[in-house]
Design a protein around this motif. Structure first.
Motif, PDB file in Angstrom:
ATOM      1  N   TYR B  45       2.200   2.635   1.453  1.00 52.82           N
ATOM      2  CA  TYR B  45       2.980   3.795   1.786  1.00 52.82           C
ATOM      3  C   TYR B  45       2.711   4.308   2.520  1.00 52.82           C
ATOM      4  O   TYR B  45       3.615   5.313   3.227  1.00 52.82           O
ATOM      5  N   VAL B  46       1.504   3.679   3.170  1.00 46.70           N
ATOM      6  CA  VAL B  46       0.930   4.499   4.411  1.00 46.70           C
ATOM      7  C   VAL B  46       1.512   3.578   5.882  1.00 46.70           C
ATOM      8  O   VAL B  46       1.588   4.186   6.882  1.00 46.70           O
ATOM      9  N   SER B  47       1.354   2.132   5.313  1.00 44.27           N
ATOM     10  CA  SER B  47       2.575   1.135   6.839  1.00 44.27           C
ATOM     11  C   SER B  47       3.964   1.063   6.421  1.00 44.27           C
ATOM     12  O   SER B  47       4.737   0.957   7.407  1.00 44.27           O
ATOM     13  N   TRP B  48       4.151   1.290   5.322  1.00 45.61           N
ATOM     14  CA  TRP B  48       5.503   0.679   4.649  1.00 45.61           C
ATOM     15  C   TRP B  48       5.892  -0.458   5.049  1.00 45.61           C
ATOM     16  O   TRP B  48       6.920  -1.081   6.013  1.00 45.61           O
ATOM     17  N   ARG B  49       5.030  -1.101   5.322  1.00 43.59           N
ATOM     18  CA  ARG B  49       4.854  -3.122   5.514  1.00 43.59           C
ATOM     19  C   ARG B  49       6.048  -3.648   4.756  1.00 43.59           C
ATOM     20  O   ARG B  49       6.103  -3.486   3.407  1.00 43.59           O
ATOM     21  N   ASN B  50       6.848  -4.497   5.316  1.00 50.35           N
ATOM     22  CA  ASN B  50       7.982  -5.382   4.524  1.00 50.35           C
ATOM     23  C   ASN B  50       7.294  -6.325   3.829  1.00 50.35           C
ATOM     24  O   ASN B  50       6.524  -7.438   4.560  1.00 50.35           O
ATOM     25  N   GLU B  51       6.671  -6.236   2.458  1.00 52.89           N
ATOM     26  CA  GLU B  51       5.781  -7.009   1.745  1.00 52.89           C
ATOM     27  C   GLU B  51       6.538  -7.464   0.597  1.00 52.89           C
ATOM     28  O   GLU B  51       6.048  -8.536   0.046  1.00 52.89           O
ATOM     29  N   ARG B  52       7.747  -6.722   0.149  1.00 52.17           N
ATOM     30  CA  ARG B  52       8.661  -8.119  -0.911  1.00 52.17           C
ATOM     31  C   ARG B  52      10.387  -8.607  -0.455  1.00 52.17           C
ATOM     32  O   ARG B  52      10.530  -7.636   0.743  1.00 52.17           O
ATOM     33  N   PRO B  53      10.425  -9.519  -0.658  1.00 49.02           N
ATOM     34  CA  PRO B  53      11.709  -9.807  -0.320  1.00 49.02           C
ATOM     35  C   PRO B  53      13.024  -8.921  -0.500  1.00 49.02           C
ATOM     36  O   PRO B  53      13.053  -8.663  -1.146  1.00 49.02           O
ATOM     37  N   PRO B  54      13.949  -8.832   1.069  1.00 45.20           N
ATOM     38  CA  PRO B  54      15.098  -8.371   0.527  1.00 45.20           C
ATOM     39  C   PRO B  54      16.410  -9.021  -0.537  1.00 45.20           C
ATOM     40  O   PRO B  54      16.113  -9.692  -0.618  1.00 45.20           O
ATOM     41  N   GLY B  55      17.366  -7.832  -0.882  1.00 44.49           N
ATOM     42  CA  GLY B  55      17.662  -8.744  -1.868  1.00 44.49           C
ATOM     43  C   GLY B  55      17.522  -7.490  -3.086  1.00 44.49           C
ATOM     44  O   GLY B  55      16.787  -6.406  -3.367  1.00 44.49           O
ATOM     45  N   GLU B 100      11.033  10.541  11.640  1.00 41.97           N
ATOM     46  CA  GLU B 100      11.345   8.883  11.976  1.00 41.97           C
ATOM     47  C   GLU B 100      10.017   7.703  11.800  1.00 41.97           C
ATOM     48  O   GLU B 100      10.123   7.177  11.133  1.00 41.97           O
ATOM     49  N   SER B 101       9.022   9.325  11.905  1.00 42.25           N
ATOM     50  CA  SER B 101       7.565   8.368  12.654  1.00 42.25           C
ATOM     51  C   SER B 101       7.216   7.667  10.744  1.00 42.25           C
ATOM     52  O   SER B 101       6.397   7.321  10.676  1.00 42.25           O
ATOM     53  N   GLU B 102       7.584   9.079  10.181  1.00 43.45           N
ATOM     54  CA  GLU B 102       7.173   9.234   8.387  1.00 43.45           C
ATOM     55  C   GLU B 102       7.001   7.723   8.076  1.00 43.45           C
ATOM     56  O   GLU B 102       6.677   7.118   7.363  1.00 43.45           O
ATOM     57  N   GLY B 103       8.252   8.268   7.840  1.00 45.41           N
ATOM     58  CA  GLY B 103       9.418   6.491   6.841  1.00 45.41           C
ATOM     59  C   GLY B 103       9.398   6.959   5.826  1.00 45.41           C
ATOM     60  O   GLY B 103       9.240   7.639   5.619  1.00 45.41           O
ATOM     61  N   PRO B 104       9.948   5.667   5.183  1.00 49.71           N
ATOM     62  CA  PRO B 104      10.389   4.062   5.684  1.00 49.71           C
ATOM     63  C   PRO B 104      11.477   3.981   6.157  1.00 49.71           C
ATOM     64  O   PRO B 104      12.215   4.856   5.880  1.00 49.71           O
ATOM     65  N   ALA B 105      11.582   4.122   7.883  1.00 48.32           N
ATOM     66  CA  ALA B 105      12.758   4.055   8.161  1.00 48.32           C
ATOM     67  C   ALA B 105      13.629   2.971   7.819  1.00 48.32           C
ATOM     68  O   ALA B 105      12.951   1.664   8.375  1.00 48.32           O
ATOM     69  N   SER B 106      14.942   2.991   7.010  1.00 46.01           N
ATOM     70  CA  SER B 106      15.484   1.782   6.809  1.00 46.01           C
ATOM     71  C   SER B 106      16.874   2.165   6.739  1.00 46.01           C
ATOM     72  O   SER B 106      17.358   2.289   6.040  1.00 46.01           O
TER      73      SER B 106
END
Lengths: 295, 444
Positions: B45-55, B100-106
Motif C-alpha cells: 500500500y506504500v508503493s502500489w507496485r504491481n506484484e500480482r498478475p493482471p487478469g 494521482e500521486s497518492e495512487g493506486p493510479a490504475s
C-alpha cells in the motif's frame, strides 16, 4: 489506586471515567490535560518556569531558525556532478574534454571536498531535527515538572498547616486531659498564687479559685451496669444524661468502645451528643483554639 | 442482483483494515448476490507496485479481476504534494495532482468499471481517498455506493471529495462519528446512508490455554493487535506502558501481535509475537485480560470488535472519537487521553474482576446487536432494496439519464482556469473546522 464497585448489571463507562478523573485530580491536586500542558508550554512558560533559565519563546525561536535553515537545502554532490547536464550532447562534449581540463588543474580535491560538505550538511540537518525534538520535549517535561512542583508545594503547605493544627489540638487536649482516679494520682488544683502569677491560665480557675474543670461533667472510664444507675459522687447532673440517652443494646457505634479507652474529656456542648454520653468521649471539639488555615 | 466491489488491493493475505473489510463484505454478500471484485495488481500500500498478475482470479469463491497500476507512488513527490494540499492555500488542480500521486493510479481499472457498469446493479467502492474511488465514483455515480472508511485526517478537508459524497447513490458508514464528520465536511445529508461497520469471523470456541502453552506466556497480560507503528499510537503506548511497568512490578504484561515498523522496547514484560494466524490471534485475545487500542485515527477498529465478540474489554485512546464513542455506546471499554488515565484505567480493568467481566459481557452483547454478520448483511441488502425503490428527485434524474443512455453525472469540476486558481484553504484547516467529538447515539 482506584477500585470501582460494580453493584448492578448496568455499568456506565462515562461514570467510571469520571471517577477515574476525580481520583487523578485528588492525587495531583490540579488536573491539567496533555493539551493544556502543551498550551502552557507554548504560551506561558514564564508563569511556571524561571524566565531567566529558560526563554518562554524558546520553541518559537528554535522553529524560526529551523524554518530558515530549511530553505537552504542540501545538494547532492558526486564526482560526475560538475560535468552533468540535462542536455546529452553537452554532457558528451564535457566528458570528451575532461582529460584536457585536467591538464589545467586537478578537480578531484574540489569534488571530494564538496562531497564531504554535502554529507556534513545532511548530518547537520538530521542532528538539528533531533535537537529540535529534544528541546521541544525538554520544555514540555520542564513545564510538567514545574506544575508538579507547584502542586507539591501546595500539598506541602496544606500538610504543614494540618500538622500545625494537629499539634495545637493536641496541646489543647492535653490541657483538658483527665485521668482515672486510682490509676494515676489526680491532678492537684493549682494554688491561687500560682494562678495569679500566670495570667494565661485565668480560664482554668473560677472566681472562687476552684478548678473550672471540676464543674464540668465527668465521665468515668468504666461503664456502669444496669443496676448501677446512681450518679457518681459529685456528678449528679451528668448521670441523668447518661442514663436517659444510653441504654444497653443501644450503642451508637462500635467506635464508641474504642473511645471508652480514652480518658480525654471535652467541653459541655460535645457531651450532650449521644456519642458523648458514652463513658469517656475522646473526640475533641471541632472548635479548636485556632482553626487551621487550609490552603 | 449483481454487485461489483472496487477496492485498492485484494487478497486473502492482505490484512489492511479497508481491504479486509472489503473482502469480508464481498464474501458475505456473495451469499445473496453475484459479486465480482475489481482491484489492482498491487500488494504494497506504500508503493502500489504491481506484484500480482493482471487478469481473473478466484478467492474464496469470489471472482477477482485485477488491473495493473500505471505508476508506483513516489514517496518524495507524494509528500511534497501532501504538504501543498494539506498545509497551504492550493487549487483543485493541486488536489488532483495529489490524488494521482497518492495512487493506486490504475486507469485500466477505471475504464473497465465504466465499460461494464451496466452489468451491475450497484458498485461498492471502498476507501474514498484513493485514486480508484474518486475516478470510479465520478464515472458511475448512478450506481456507486461508497464505503468511505474515513479517518479524521486532512484528506477529508479536500474540496474534490465533496461532490463524490454528495453525488453517490448511498454511503455505508462505519460509525456515527464517521457519518457526522463526512456530513459536516461535504453536506451530503440528503444522500441515503446507514451506519453499518463490518462483522468478523470470530470462532465459537477458543483455547486460551493452548496459546499460553505455545507462546510460554503464563502471566496475565494486555494485548495489542495490529501494525506496530507510530501512526497507530504504539510509541505512546510503549511510553505509557513502560512507566506503568516501572510503577507496578506485578502489573499486566504487554503482548504485541503484528509486524513491527518501529522499534519495540526491550523489557521482560513486553512480548512481541509477530504476525499470528487467526487461530492464534483469537486464542491470544481470549487469554488476555483486555485489548489496548492506542490509535488516534480509526474509522472502525475490527480488532476491538473481535475483542468484544470474545468478551474482552477494550482500553482505547480517548483522542480517537470513533473508539471513544464505541466504548461509551457499548459500555464495554475504558479510554485514556494521558498517562494518568491510562494507568488508572488499566489498573481498574486489571484489578477489578467484576468490572472487567461486566464490560466484557456488554461488549459481547454490543457485538451481537450491531456487528453479527446477519445484521451487517441485512443492512446492506436493505440499502440496496431501498435504492431500487428510491423516489428521490436526484435518483429519479439519475435513472432517467441512465435510461436515455446519457448517464448521471456528478457536479462537474471547475473549468480549466478556475481549476488552477489557488484559493482553496489547506486541508488541515478545513479539518479543524469540522466538529470533533464522539456521538452519543447511533446505530453502532
Amino acid at each position: 489506586m482506584s477500585d470501582f464497585s460494580v453493584r448492578s448489571d448496568n455499568v456506565d463507562v462515562e461514570q467510571i471515567m469520571r471517577q477515574i478523573r476525580a481520583r487523578i485530580r485528588e492525587k495531583r491536586g490540579v488536573d491539567y490535560t496533555e493539551d493544556e500542558i502543551r498550551e502552557l508550554a507554548n504560551v506561558k512558560l514564564e508563569k511556571f518556569l524561571d524566565p531567566k533559565g529558560v526563554r518562554s519563546d524558546l520553541l518559537d525561536q528554535f522553529r524560526k531558525i529551523r524554518e530558515s535553515s530549511e530553505t537552504a537545502r542540501n545538494y547532492a554532490f558526486e564526482d560526475t556532478t560538475l560535468f552533468a547536464s540535462s542536455r546529452p550532447l553537452l554532457r558528451f562534449v564535457r566528458r570528451l574534454l575532461n582529460p584536457i581540463l585536467k591538464l589545467f588543474f586537478n578537480p578531484n580535491p574540489l569534488v571530494e571536498a564538496l562531497h564531504i560538505q554535502s554529507r556534513l550538511n545532511e548530518s547537520y540537518n538530521q542532528s538539528e531535527a533531533l535537537s529540535y525534538e529534544l528541546m521541544h520535549n525538554l520544555v514540555i517535561e520542564l513545564t510538567r515538572t514545574g506544575i508538579e512542583v507547584k502542586n507539591l508545594k501546595m500539598r506541602l503547605e496544606s500538610m504543614s498547616s494540618r500538622l500545625d493544627f494537629d499539634e495545637r489540638r493536641a496541646r489543647a487536649l492535653e490541657g483538658v486531659v483527665q485521668y482515672r482516679p486510682g490509676t494515676v494520682p489526680p491532678l492537684q488544683p493549682p494554688t491561687a498564687q500560682s494562678a495569679a502569677g500566670q495570667p494565661g491560665q485565668h480560664n482554668a480557675l473560677d472566681n472562687e479559685g476552684n478548678e473550672r474543670r471540676a464543674r464540668r461533667r465527668r465521665r468515668r472510664g468504666r461503664r456502669r451496669g444496669p443496676g448501677d444507675r446512681g450518679p457518681v459522687a459529685g456528678e449528679a447532673s451528668d448521670a441523668g444524661f447518661g442514663d436517659r440517652d444510653t441504654h444497653e443494646g443501644e450503642r451508637p457505634s462500635g467506635s464508641a468502645d474504642n473511645r471508652e479507652q480514652s480518658h480525654v474529656h471535652v467541653d459541655d456542648e460535645r457531651e450532650r451528643s449521644p456519642m458523648a454520653d458514652r463513658t469517656t468521649p475522646a473526640e475533641p471539639s471541632d472548635r479548636s483554639p485556632e482553626p487551621p488555615s487550609e490552603s | 442482483m449483481k454487485l461489483a466491489v472496487v477496492v485498492q488491493r485484494y487478497g486473502a493475505d492482505i490484512n489492511g483494515g479497508a481491504e479486509l473489510h472489503a473482502r469480508y463484505i464481498a464474501e458475505r454478500l456473495s451469499r445473496h448476490a453475484q459479486v465480482e471484485v475489481l482491484t489492482t495488481c498491487a500488494k504494497n500500500y506504500v508503493s502500489w507496485r504491481n506484484e500480482r498478475p493482471p487478469g481473473v482470479d478466484q478467492i474464496n469463491d469470489v471472482i477477482v479481476r485485477r488491473f495493473p497500476v500505471a505508476h508506483e507512488r513516489e514517496p518524495y513527490d507524494f509528500g511534497r504534494k501532501s504538504v501543498r494540499v494539506f498545509e497551504q492555500i492550493h487549487s483543485v488542480a493541486d488536489e488532483l495532482r495529489w490524488l494521482e500521486s497518492e495512487g493506486p493510479a490504475s486507469p485500466a481499472l477505471v475504464r473497465h468499471v465504466e465499460q461494464v457498469s451496466h452489468d451491475f446493479d450497484f458498485i461498492l467502492i471502498f476507501s474514498y481517498r484513493y485514486y480508484h474511488a474518486w475516478h470510479v465514483a465520478r464515472r458511475v455515480a448512478d450506481k456507486a455506493v461508497i464505503v468511505p472508511t474515513a479517518e479524521r485526517d486532512p484528506a477529508i478537508g479536500l474540496s474534490i471529495f465533496g461532490p463524490v459524497f454528495r453525488g453517490v447513490r448511498a454511503v455505508m458508514y462505519n460509525s456515527p462519528e464517521e457519518r457526522a464528520m463526512i456530513e459536516a465536511a461535504s453536506g451530503n445529508e440528503r444522500v441515503p446512508g446507514v451506519v453499518v461497520g463490518v462483522g468478523s469471523d470470530v470462532p465459537d470456541r477458543t483455547d486460551p490455554a493452548r496459546f499460553r502453552r505455545t507462546f510460554n506466556i503464563h502471566r496475565p497480560f494486555a494485548i495489542y493487535i495490529g501494525r506496530i507503528d507510530e501512526n497507530k499510537g504504539c510509541a505512546e503506548l510503549f511510553s505509557h506502558y513502560l512507566r506503568y511497568a516501572a510503577s507496578f512490578a506485578r502489573g499486566l504484561d504487554l503482548v504485541l501481535v503484528g509486524s513491527a515498523i518501529i522499534d519495540i522496547p526491550k523489557h521482560p514484560k513486553v512480548h512481541h509475537l509477530g504476525f499470528l494466524d487467526d487461530r492464534d490471534k483469537f486464542d491470544a485475545l481470549a487469554a488476555s485480560d483486555l485489548l489496548i487500542m492506542p490509535s488516534y485515527f480509526e474509522s472502525l477498529s475490527m480488532v476491538a470488535l473481535e475483542a468484544w465478540a470474545l468478551g474482552r474489554p477494550v482500553l482505547a485512546n480517548g483522542h480517537c472519537d470513533v473508539l471513544k464513542g464505541q466504548c461509551i455506546r457499548s459500555n464495554a471499554g475504558l479510554y485514556y487521553q494521558r498517562y494518568e488515565e491510562f494507568v488508572e484505567a488499566l489498573y481498574s480493568l486489571e484489578s477489578n474482576g467484576p468490572l472487567n467481566a461486566h464490560l466484557g459481557r456488554n461488549g459481547r452483547a454490543y457485538f451481537r446487536r450491531h456487528y453479527a454478520w446477519p445484521v451487517i448483511e441485512r443492512k446492506y441488502l436493505d440499502m440496496f432494496e431501498h435504492l431500487k425503490r428510491e423516489r428521490h428527485p436526484e435518483a429519479l434524474q439519475a435513472k432517467a439519464l441512465a435510461r436515455q443512455g446519457g448517464g448521471y453525472k456528478m457536479e462537474p469540476l471547475p473549468g480549466w482556469f478556475a481549476r488552477r486558481e489557488r484559493r482553496l484553504p489547506p486541508g488541515r484547516e478545513m479539518l479543524h473546522r469540522i466538529p470533533a467529538g464522539h456521538a452519543r447515539s447511533g446505530a453502532a
